[in-house]
Design a protein around this motif. Structure first.
Motif, PDB file in Angstrom:
ATOM      1  N   ALA A 229      15.400  52.352  23.289  1.00  0.00           N
ATOM      2  CA  ALA A 229      14.872  53.708  23.129  1.00  0.00           C
ATOM      3  C   ALA A 229      15.215  54.261  21.744  1.00  0.00           C
ATOM      4  CB  ALA A 229      15.413  54.619  24.217  1.00  0.00           C
ATOM      5  N   ARG A 230      16.443  54.023  21.300  1.00  0.00           N
ATOM      6  CA  ARG A 230      16.849  54.511  19.975  1.00  0.00           C
ATOM      7  C   ARG A 230      16.088  53.790  18.866  1.00  0.00           C
ATOM      8  NH1 ARG A 230      23.041  55.345  19.239  1.00  0.00           N
ATOM      9  NH2 ARG A 230      22.230  56.622  17.550  1.00  0.00           N
TER      10      ARG A 230
ATOM     11  N   GLN B 245      12.750  55.346  18.501  1.00  0.00           N
ATOM     12  CA  GLN B 245      12.833  56.591  17.739  1.00  0.00           C
ATOM     13  C   GLN B 245      12.923  56.305  16.242  1.00  0.00           C
ATOM     14  OE1 GLN B 245      16.275  58.537  19.353  1.00  0.00           O
ATOM     15  NE2 GLN B 245      15.094  59.644  20.921  1.00  0.00           N
ATOM     16  N   VAL B 246      13.732  55.318  15.881  1.00  0.00           N
ATOM     17  CA  VAL B 246      13.872  54.950  14.469  1.00  0.00           C
ATOM     18  C   VAL B 246      12.525  54.467  13.923  1.00  0.00           C
ATOM     19  CG1 VAL B 246      14.946  53.292  12.886  1.00  0.00           C
ATOM     20  CG2 VAL B 246      16.334  54.466  14.605  1.00  0.00           C
TER      21      VAL B 246
ATOM     22  N   GLY C 213       9.600  55.311  14.950  1.00  0.00           N
ATOM     23  CA  GLY C 213       8.736  56.486  14.807  1.00  0.00           C
ATOM     24  C   GLY C 213       9.050  57.261  13.546  1.00  0.00           C
ATOM     25  N   LYS C 214      10.335  57.445  13.275  1.00  0.00           N
ATOM     26  CA  LYS C 214      10.749  58.164  12.060  1.00  0.00           C
ATOM     27  C   LYS C 214      10.333  57.397  10.810  1.00  0.00           C
ATOM     28  CE  LYS C 214      12.849  61.710  13.844  1.00  0.00           C
ATOM     29  NZ  LYS C 214      12.389  63.062  13.649  1.00  0.00           N
TER      30      LYS C 214
END
Length: 84
Positions: free
Chosen positions: A18-19, A22-23, A25-26
């Motif tokens: 999940a993290r 997110q990375v 996506g950023k």
């Protein structure tokens, strides 16, 4: 030390996944921002180039007019001594 079970490892891996999402996506957002900045920078660079070309054209016109005025003054035998 608590026993490490498959379920615990699975939960940790899900958290890491999940993290990482997110990375990712950023990073995609940053790539898009960088692309937009590059486009903006290129547009500004083109605008500056066109301004310099316009100024150069104006300068060339002024030089031509100055030469014409010098020739007119010479033909009319005008000089700064007579003007004063």
């Amino acid at each position: 030390m608590p026993d490490v079970t498959a379920e615990l490892m699975f939960e940790v891996l899900k958290s890491i996944q999940a993290r990482l999402a997110q990375v990712d996506g950023k990073i995609d957002e940053m790539k898009q921002e960088m692309s937009a900045l590059r486009i903006s920078q290129n547009a500004a660079r083109q605008e500056i180039t066109s301004v310099f070309q316009e100024i150069s054209g104006i300068h060339a016109t002024l030089v031509r007019h100055e030469g014409r005025l010098d020739r007119i003054e010479q033909r009319l035998e005008l000089s700064e001594a007579t003007v004063r």
